[in-house]
Design a protein around this motif. Sequence first.
Motif, PDB file in Angstrom:
ATOM      1  N   GLN A  98       0.791  -1.162   0.088  1.00  0.00           N
ATOM      2  CA  GLN A  98      -0.096   0.367   0.046  1.00  0.00           C
ATOM      3  C   GLN A  98       0.770   1.284   0.069  1.00  0.00           C
ATOM      4  OE1 GLN A  98      -2.410  -0.694   3.625  1.00  0.00           O
ATOM      5  NE2 GLN A  98      -3.864  -2.212   2.621  1.00  0.00           N
ATOM      6  N   GLU A 148       3.683   1.493  -1.133  1.00  0.00           N
ATOM      7  CA  GLU A 148       4.328   1.798  -2.470  1.00  0.00           C
ATOM      8  C   GLU A 148       3.619   2.239  -3.811  1.00  0.00           C
ATOM      9  OE1 GLU A 148       7.390   2.015  -5.580  1.00  0.00           O
ATOM     10  OE2 GLU A 148       7.620   1.479  -3.413  1.00  0.00           O
ATOM     11  N   SER A 149       2.313   2.086  -3.333  1.00  0.00           N
ATOM     12  CA  SER A 149       1.145   2.554  -4.229  1.00  0.00           C
ATOM     13  C   SER A 149       1.153   3.868  -4.164  1.00  0.00           C
ATOM     14  CB  SER A 149      -0.102   2.033  -4.246  1.00  0.00           C
ATOM     15  OG  SER A 149      -0.131   0.681  -4.702  1.00  0.00           O
ATOM     16  N   ARG A 170       3.415   5.949  -2.658  1.00  0.00           N
ATOM     17  CA  ARG A 170       4.599   6.819  -3.209  1.00  0.00           C
ATOM     18  C   ARG A 170       4.419   6.980  -4.582  1.00  0.00           C
ATOM     19  NH1 ARG A 170       7.129   2.570   0.132  1.00  0.00           N
ATOM     20  NH2 ARG A 170       7.903   3.380   2.113  1.00  0.00           N
ATOM     21  N   LYS A 171       4.016   6.037  -5.420  1.00  0.00           N
ATOM     22  CA  LYS A 171       3.980   6.183  -6.818  1.00  0.00           C
ATOM     23  C   LYS A 171       2.664   7.366  -7.159  1.00  0.00           C
ATOM     24  CE  LYS A 171       4.912   1.479  -8.448  1.00  0.00           C
ATOM     25  NZ  LYS A 171       4.627   0.341  -8.851  1.00  0.00           N
ATOM     26  N   GLY A 172       1.906   7.501  -6.430  1.00  0.00           N
ATOM     27  CA  GLY A 172       0.810   8.470  -6.543  1.00  0.00           C
ATOM     28  C   GLY A 172       1.266   9.923  -6.042  1.00  0.00           C
ATOM     29  N   GLY A 178       4.359  10.635  -6.158  1.00  0.00           N
ATOM     30  CA  GLY A 178       5.255  11.215  -7.240  1.00  0.00           C
ATOM     31  C   GLY A 178       4.603  11.758  -8.561  1.00  0.00           C
ATOM     32  N   ARG A 179       3.663  11.175  -8.720  1.00  0.00           N
ATOM     33  CA  ARG A 179       2.853  11.462 -10.080  1.00  0.00           C
ATOM     34  C   ARG A 179       2.219  12.840  -9.882  1.00  0.00           C
ATOM     35  NH1 ARG A 179      -1.004   7.241 -12.283  1.00  0.00           N
ATOM     36  NH2 ARG A 179       0.670   6.531 -13.526  1.00  0.00           N
ATOM     37  N   TYR A 180       1.596  13.084  -8.629  1.00  0.00           N
ATOM     38  CA  TYR A 180       0.998  14.177  -8.427  1.00  0.00           C
ATOM     39  C   TYR A 180       1.651  15.238  -7.114  1.00  0.00           C
ATOM     40  CZ  TYR A 180      -2.726  11.672 -10.598  1.00  0.00           C
ATOM     41  OH  TYR A 180      -3.438  10.630 -11.602  1.00  0.00           O
ATOM     42  N   ARG A 181       2.938  15.350  -7.452  1.00  0.00           N
ATOM     43  CA  ARG A 181       3.681  16.002  -6.479  1.00  0.00           C
ATOM     44  C   ARG A 181       3.597  17.372  -6.710  1.00  0.00           C
ATOM     45  NH1 ARG A 181       9.617  15.749  -8.168  1.00  0.00           N
ATOM     46  NH2 ARG A 181       8.745  16.948  -9.990  1.00  0.00           N
TER      47      ARG A 181
END
Length: 73
Positions: free
Chosen positions: A53, A55-56, A58-60, A62-65
């Motif tokens: 959870q 890791e998901s 962190r990806k989100g 990064g995408r919406y920084r």
Amino acid sequence: MRATVTQIGNSTGLILPKEAVARLKVKKGDSVYLTETPDGYAVTSYDPEFEAQMESARKGMGRYRNALKELAK
């Protein structure tokens, strides 16, 4: 290292030796996790589901920084 399976009320419990408790860095009331391995089960204080959870998340993040930065203002 050896642990003992015992009856605790109507449940079955696993009694961990003091050394195992120290290595796991757990205390009374903490949760531990059983992970199935090719050799049986591993007992750990690490929650693999929580890690997935995070890791998901962190990806989100990064995408919406940029959007998150604006919301933080």
